[in-house]
Motif scaffolding. Structure first.
Motif, PDB file in Angstrom:
ATOM      1  N   VAL A 271      42.991 -54.216 -21.287  1.00  0.00           N
ATOM      2  CA  VAL A 271      43.274 -52.899 -20.671  1.00  0.00           C
ATOM      3  C   VAL A 271      44.116 -52.197 -21.611  1.00  0.00           C
ATOM      4  O   VAL A 271      44.900 -52.782 -22.185  1.00  0.00           O
ATOM      5  CB  VAL A 271      44.003 -52.758 -19.234  1.00  0.00           C
ATOM      6  N   GLU A 272      43.777 -50.897 -22.102  1.00  0.00           N
ATOM      7  CA  GLU A 272      44.372 -50.110 -23.066  1.00  0.00           C
ATOM      8  C   GLU A 272      44.699 -48.871 -22.673  1.00  0.00           C
ATOM      9  O   GLU A 272      43.802 -48.023 -22.058  1.00  0.00           O
ATOM     10  CB  GLU A 272      43.529 -50.467 -24.312  1.00  0.00           C
ATOM     11  N   GLY A 273      45.816 -48.408 -23.131  1.00  0.00           N
ATOM     12  CA  GLY A 273      46.191 -46.848 -22.771  1.00  0.00           C
ATOM     13  C   GLY A 273      46.601 -46.169 -24.120  1.00  0.00           C
ATOM     14  O   GLY A 273      47.387 -47.042 -24.931  1.00  0.00           O
ATOM     15  N   GLY A 274      46.279 -44.915 -24.428  1.00  0.00           N
ATOM     16  CA  GLY A 274      46.718 -44.483 -25.451  1.00  0.00           C
ATOM     17  C   GLY A 274      47.543 -42.945 -25.460  1.00  0.00           C
ATOM     18  O   GLY A 274      46.623 -42.179 -24.537  1.00  0.00           O
ATOM     19  N   LEU A 275      47.922 -42.418 -26.293  1.00  0.00           N
ATOM     20  CA  LEU A 275      48.584 -41.000 -26.463  1.00  0.00           C
ATOM     21  C   LEU A 275      48.631 -40.531 -27.681  1.00  0.00           C
ATOM     22  O   LEU A 275      49.045 -41.211 -28.477  1.00  0.00           O
ATOM     23  CB  LEU A 275      49.653 -40.952 -25.604  1.00  0.00           C
ATOM     24  N   THR A 276      48.208 -39.088 -28.048  1.00  0.00           N
ATOM     25  CA  THR A 276      48.379 -38.488 -29.303  1.00  0.00           C
ATOM     26  C   THR A 276      49.243 -37.438 -29.065  1.00  0.00           C
ATOM     27  O   THR A 276      48.874 -36.597 -28.318  1.00  0.00           O
ATOM     28  CB  THR A 276      46.943 -38.339 -29.873  1.00  0.00           C
ATOM     29  N   VAL A 277      50.315 -37.463 -29.988  1.00  0.00           N
ATOM     30  CA  VAL A 277      51.373 -36.400 -29.872  1.00  0.00           C
ATOM     31  C   VAL A 277      51.712 -35.847 -31.450  1.00  0.00           C
ATOM     32  O   VAL A 277      52.115 -36.630 -32.216  1.00  0.00           O
ATOM     33  CB  VAL A 277      52.506 -36.907 -29.267  1.00  0.00           C
TER      34      VAL A 277
END
Length: 405
Positions: A271-277
């Motif tokens: 399971v993996e989650g990502g965010l680009t800011v």
């Protein structure tokens, strides 16, 4: 070389020769050759390994040279041939045991000298159908189960017959089948494995992301009865959250292994989650390769293993206790390139009184393109030992210069 590869090589060479009686008589083949495409690359890399064990520290300077030629389509047919060569350039103090280079003397660097035919296949395309016969590069998803191991100098490829169907240009769904007769591994030709593998892979685009189903049915072509059957499902997608790009990944697989009289089963999930800011990409994930009561660890023998469980390559084979990898990955622009930081915390999937903590590792990398055809990179891995005595502290440093054309 297997029959598939010999046959595909003969076709590719025939299409690639501009002189000779047969070709001179067929102008359409001349046109296919004249409109074909040649490409290649050179990768000069230095690698140094410092490992806390009885072996000497290792270092290597190696050059990979690759040359590929692809004909223009002719009545739906295309020929492809690609050669690769790996040479030691002055510095070769390392062991590559499976290829016979300094076994048992230095720490391992898996870049033995070799000259090989990396790809040689005939392809036919008609509408949404594509078929390939011969030695070929096969990569699925993130290469966790099937990949080309493009980090090492000797790439992995397969002698195979492949079929693919794409519903439409938007790839509403894609279906693939491969039958493999030989695994051309990364340790030069002496370590290649004859096989009777079946790979089935399908992807359908849904409102919540790309949904993948697969069955990888592996069997080495040896006298001993054996099989390694893996069935799985995978979901990946992206969403815009508050003006930021969010990514997610969830995957589950189950595996049955038989070798002689021994039978095991284990599960896998990630399971993996990502965010680009503002150009900074952050990912958090947990990957688990399960254990069968401490007797067997989930295996992925066709994978690009270097990309998982840390770049120090301490877990290319899953320990019998299994492994859980909790990781953080941060990538950001820096000085004209991309800087990446990765941290891994390893633990046993099935803990015992003596084995629970499998260590931790941090990875650093900076890669910068130079004009259009060059790339410079530097990379570092630092693994700290846990409860497994066979896994010592280990540091690796790489730097490389690559040119493509």
């Amino acid at each position: 070389m297997k029959f598939f590869s010999r046959r595909a090589l003969a076709v590719a060479i025939t299409l690639g020769v501009s002189a000779g009686h047969a070709v001179a008589q067929i102008r359409t083949i001349d046109a296919a050759v004249a409109r074909g495409d040649a490409s290649g690359s050179f990768n000069l890399r230095y690698e140094a390994v410092d490992e806390d064990n009885a072996l000497k520290n290792a270092d290597a300077l190696t050059l990979r040279s690759a040359l590929k030629y692809t004909t223009a389509p002719l009545n739906g047919f295309t020929g492809v041939i690609e050669f690769e060569d790996v040479r030691i350039v002055g510095v070769g103090d390392f062991s590559a045991p499976l290829s016979g280079h300094n076994p048992g003397k230095y720490s391992t660097i898996a870049d033995a000298e070799t000259t090989e035919l990396n790809q040689s296949y005939l392809q036919y395309v008609s509408g949404g159908f594509t078929s390939r016969l011969g030695r070929q590069d096969i990569r699925y998803d993130n290469q966790r189960f099937v990949g080309a191991v493009p980090w090492r100098q000797d790439y992995q490829s397969f002698d195979a017959f492949s079929l693919q169907y794409k519903k439409d240009a938007a790839q509403t769904y894609t279906l693939d089948y491969n039958y493999l007769t030989q695994r051309e591994r990364i340790f030069a030709q002496d370590a290649d494995i004859d096989s009777k593998d079946h790979l089935l892979h399908g992807v359908i685009n849904t409102p919540v992301g790309a949904l993948t189903g697969y069955a990888y049915l592996l069997e080495e072509d040896i006298a001993l009865d054996n099989s390694l059957d893996t069935y799985g499902v995978r979901l990946t997608g992206t969403r815009n959250v508050g003006g930021f790009d969010a990514t997610y990944l969830a995957e589950y697989a189950t595996q049955e292994s038989e070798r002689g009289l021994a039978e095991f089963d284990a599960d896998y999930y990630i399971v993996e989650g990502g965010l680009t800011v503002k150009g900074v990409a952050v990912k958090l994930g947990l990957e688990s390769l399960g254990s069968d009561n401490g007797r067997y660890g989930f295996a992925t023998p066709l994978a690009t293993l270097h990309a998982f469980e840390g770049w120090a390559d301490q877990f290319l084979a899953t320990p019998t206790q299994g492994i859980e990898d909790a990781y953080l990955n941060i990538a950001l622009p820096l000085v004209g390139g991309t800087f990446t930081f990765v941290y891994h915390d390893f633990s046993a999937e099935r803990s015992t009184a003596t084995v629970d903590d499998l260590g931790d590792e941090f990875n650093l990398q900076w890669v910068r393109p130079i004009k259009n055809n060059y790339q410079y990179g530097i990379k570092y891995a630092d693994y700290s030992q846990g409860d497994l005595l066979a896994k010592a502290d280990k540091q690796i440093l790489w730097t490389w210069l690559q040119m493509t054309f």
